[in-house]
Write an enzyme that holds these catalytic residues in place. Sequence first.
Site, PDB file in Angstrom:
ATOM      1  N   TRP A 275       0.801  -1.228   0.000  1.00  0.00           N
ATOM      2  CA  TRP A 275       0.000   0.000   0.000  1.00  0.00           C
ATOM      3  C   TRP A 275       0.837   1.284   0.000  1.00  0.00           C
ATOM      4  O   TRP A 275       1.773   1.431   0.769  1.00  0.00           O
ATOM      5  CB  TRP A 275      -0.905   0.024   1.229  1.00  0.00           C
ATOM      6  CG  TRP A 275      -1.568   1.344   1.421  1.00  0.00           C
ATOM      7  CD1 TRP A 275      -1.111   2.410   2.160  1.00  0.00           C
ATOM      8  CD2 TRP A 275      -2.788   1.782   0.823  1.00  0.00           C
ATOM      9  NE1 TRP A 275      -1.984   3.471   2.065  1.00  0.00           N
ATOM     10  CE2 TRP A 275      -3.020   3.112   1.250  1.00  0.00           C
ATOM     11  CE3 TRP A 275      -3.722   1.176  -0.032  1.00  0.00           C
ATOM     12  CZ2 TRP A 275      -4.134   3.845   0.859  1.00  0.00           C
ATOM     13  CZ3 TRP A 275      -4.837   1.908  -0.419  1.00  0.00           C
ATOM     14  CH2 TRP A 275      -5.027   3.225   0.026  1.00  0.00           C
ATOM     15  N   MET A 276       0.433   2.239  -0.843  1.00  0.00           N
ATOM     16  CA  MET A 276       1.011   3.586  -0.803  1.00  0.00           C
ATOM     17  C   MET A 276      -0.108   4.614  -0.844  1.00  0.00           C
ATOM     18  O   MET A 276      -1.091   4.424  -1.546  1.00  0.00           O
ATOM     19  CB  MET A 276       1.920   3.805  -2.015  1.00  0.00           C
ATOM     20  CG  MET A 276       2.432   5.242  -2.136  1.00  0.00           C
ATOM     21  SD  MET A 276       3.501   5.534  -3.558  1.00  0.00           S
ATOM     22  CE  MET A 276       2.280   5.855  -4.826  1.00  0.00           C
TER      23      MET A 276
ATOM     24  N   ASP B   7      -0.105   9.197   0.255  1.00  0.00           N
ATOM     25  CA  ASP B   7       0.504  10.503  -0.040  1.00  0.00           C
ATOM     26  C   ASP B   7       2.013  10.485  -0.289  1.00  0.00           C
ATOM     27  O   ASP B   7       2.752   9.800   0.422  1.00  0.00           O
ATOM     28  CB  ASP B   7       0.332  11.451   1.155  1.00  0.00           C
ATOM     29  CG  ASP B   7      -1.045  11.449   1.733  1.00  0.00           C
ATOM     30  OD1 ASP B   7      -1.935  10.780   1.204  1.00  0.00           O
ATOM     31  OD2 ASP B   7      -1.234  12.139   2.756  1.00  0.00           O
TER      32      ASP B   7
ATOM     33  N   TRP C 268      -4.647   0.255   3.444  1.00  0.00           N
ATOM     34  CA  TRP C 268      -4.074   1.201   4.400  1.00  0.00           C
ATOM     35  C   TRP C 268      -3.906   0.543   5.775  1.00  0.00           C
ATOM     36  O   TRP C 268      -4.740  -0.267   6.193  1.00  0.00           O
ATOM     37  CB  TRP C 268      -4.997   2.426   4.505  1.00  0.00           C
ATOM     38  CG  TRP C 268      -4.401   3.574   5.264  1.00  0.00           C
ATOM     39  CD1 TRP C 268      -3.651   4.587   4.749  1.00  0.00           C
ATOM     40  CD2 TRP C 268      -4.500   3.826   6.668  1.00  0.00           C
ATOM     41  NE1 TRP C 268      -3.277   5.451   5.742  1.00  0.00           N
ATOM     42  CE2 TRP C 268      -3.781   5.011   6.932  1.00  0.00           C
ATOM     43  CE3 TRP C 268      -5.110   3.171   7.735  1.00  0.00           C
ATOM     44  CZ2 TRP C 268      -3.668   5.565   8.208  1.00  0.00           C
ATOM     45  CZ3 TRP C 268      -4.990   3.724   9.012  1.00  0.00           C
ATOM     46  CH2 TRP C 268      -4.284   4.908   9.239  1.00  0.00           C
TER      47      TRP C 268
ATOM     48  N   SER D 207       1.757  11.987   7.158  1.00  0.00           N
ATOM     49  CA  SER D 207       2.403  12.826   6.140  1.00  0.00           C
ATOM     50  C   SER D 207       3.187  13.999   6.716  1.00  0.00           C
ATOM     51  O   SER D 207       2.907  14.474   7.815  1.00  0.00           O
ATOM     52  CB  SER D 207       1.344  13.337   5.168  1.00  0.00           C
ATOM     53  OG  SER D 207       0.916  12.259   4.379  1.00  0.00           O
TER      54      SER D 207
ATOM     55  N   GLU E 229      -6.315  18.813   4.563  1.00  0.00           N
ATOM     56  CA  GLU E 229      -5.133  17.967   4.762  1.00  0.00           C
ATOM     57  C   GLU E 229      -4.011  18.444   3.834  1.00  0.00           C
ATOM     58  O   GLU E 229      -4.251  19.157   2.868  1.00  0.00           O
ATOM     59  CB  GLU E 229      -5.457  16.503   4.406  1.00  0.00           C
ATOM     60  CG  GLU E 229      -6.565  15.879   5.244  1.00  0.00           C
ATOM     61  CD  GLU E 229      -6.833  14.412   4.908  1.00  0.00           C
ATOM     62  OE1 GLU E 229      -7.062  13.633   5.843  1.00  0.00           O
ATOM     63  OE2 GLU E 229      -6.835  14.036   3.728  1.00  0.00           O
TER      64      GLU E 229
HETATM   65  C1  FRU Z   1      -4.116  12.282   3.262  1.00  0.00           C
HETATM   66  C2  FRU Z   1      -3.906  11.696   4.649  1.00  0.00           C
HETATM   67  C3  FRU Z   1      -3.116  12.658   5.508  1.00  0.00           C
HETATM   68  C4  FRU Z   1      -2.511  11.759   6.533  1.00  0.00           C
HETATM   69  C5  FRU Z   1      -2.234  10.491   5.733  1.00  0.00           C
HETATM   70  C6  FRU Z   1      -2.423   9.209   6.474  1.00  0.00           C
HETATM   71  O1  FRU Z   1      -4.340  11.326   2.294  1.00  0.00           O
HETATM   72  O2  FRU Z   1      -5.149  11.400   5.237  1.00  0.00           O
HETATM   73  O3  FRU Z   1      -3.875  13.708   6.046  1.00  0.00           O
HETATM   74  O4  FRU Z   1      -1.350  12.277   7.095  1.00  0.00           O
HETATM   75  O5  FRU Z   1      -3.120  10.525   4.621  1.00  0.00           O
HETATM   76  O6  FRU Z   1      -1.977   8.121   5.724  1.00  0.00           O
END
Ligand code: FRU
Length: 506
Positions: free
Chosen positions: A45-46, A48, A72, A105, A230
């Site tokens: 999984w990838m 951000d 995730w 992130s 975000e």
């Molecule tokens: C955005 C997000 C960020 C968070 C990360 C968690 O896609 O929800 O806000 O840091 O992904 O994986």
Amino acid sequence: MVRVVFLIAFLILAIRCSKEKQTSHEDAYAEPHRPQIHFSPPENWMNDPNGMVFHKGVYHLYYQYYPDSTVWGPMHWGHATTSDLIHWQNHPIALYPDSLGYIFSGSAVVDENNTSGFGKEGKIPLVAIFTHHNAKAEKESPTTVENQSIAFSLDDGYTWTKYSGNPVLKNPGIRDFRDPKVFWFEGGKKWIMTLAASDQIIFYSSPDLKTWTKESEFGKEFGAHGGVWECPDLFPLQYKGETIWVLIVNINPGGPNGGSAAQYFTGQFDGKTFTPYQTDTRWADYGPDDYAGVTWSNTGARKIFFGWMSNWQYANVVPTVKWRSASTLPRDLTLEKIGDRYLLCSLPVGEIEKIAGTPVVLENLSGNDLDLTKKIGILIGPARVQIASDTIETFSLTLSNKGGEKIVIGYDKGQNSYFIDRSKAGNVTFTNGFGVRHTAPRLSYDQRLVLDIVIDDASVELFGDNGLSVMTSIFFVSEPFTDAQIESAELKIKSLTYTPLSSIWK
Ligand code: FRU
């Protein structure tokens, strides 16, 4: 003599090993739907892009990564590098979750003047600033779950040590408090952190990346608020000698075509406060699949934007087997002024030329049905299609395969909008609402049409009017597209350039 024999044997072995390595690399990036000209992780999984920083000729990309599954989970920072923004090298995981939580992130900076004091023996520290997300605390105390922490690297970004004084910025009681993007503000000789805090941005400053002071808030009354703010980014862009500040704020859900998307604001920043020029809502990419995009640090006046090519609406269920998600193409950002509005433009980085094959240029095309396959031949693999016309009329470009799957890309004059229709583009049933037609408003008033389209095995990126209207859309067809057809009653195409692009993984 014995030495020579040994040397030859060693060389033969080395060549074999390197060939085997190459083969396994190719195999790894040859699965169905695997992007051929975009970055994707070798497996699992990838989401951000994180910590993007340019240092010593290398563009580092860290990314939200879960190494144990294709959905995730507890977030790590995966790591890849590129020296040309096109070809990628994968590296071991850079940051692992710890007692303070998952590694969400964030960004990374080159601490040239060693303000942090992490530099030793003349080595310049890279400093990563990220959110620690304490999933264990989520139930009892949801407003203290997210805090900002730092880590440093003294080997140019390959290995990292977390700071013993973490977290460096504690949560003041805000549920979603994350995704710090940091830059050096020369005017005030201090670091500025742009942080997403639920439904607004909070700016903080610091002399040393370890102690942070609140400067101001922005955004409760501005922009789109259909979801949580975000992954922000704040940076200056030059427009004809003027400095304009651009604030990118990703939002999920609430995007123009549903789910996740990146809005932006233009304005001024004085080291303390961001003052917007605009009251309307604008999007860096109107398509459904460009999220969490921010720019690389330390690239001078050049600003390169890079996003996650998916959408939280369905990212966890897209039909790929070994890995999930890819990044968009890296894009150069510029500004254009229309009336009194500064608008953000993005185009694929010029480095894409590195993988460009011999273009086929067709001139003065018209007629209702334009069978491009007859002129270009069967399509093979990724490609770029650039279309120019002296007038702008309704038209569509259909890419299709032998199974009748197709994606339709075009412009609708009545609506004055660009569109990408993926309703018949293969597998659309893995989630509700995937197989639809998305639109983007045309923002240019130019009477001419300039369109740039980049197609990969599982995505299309459309750049209208030199990047004023942008759309990114992913799809999952059962076999590659082989045919291209243009339909238009009126459009007279001045030139159409079809450029095959070669795989970056071979
Ligand atoms: C955005 C997000 C960020 C968070 C990360 C968690 O896609 O929800 O806000 O840091 O992904 O994986």
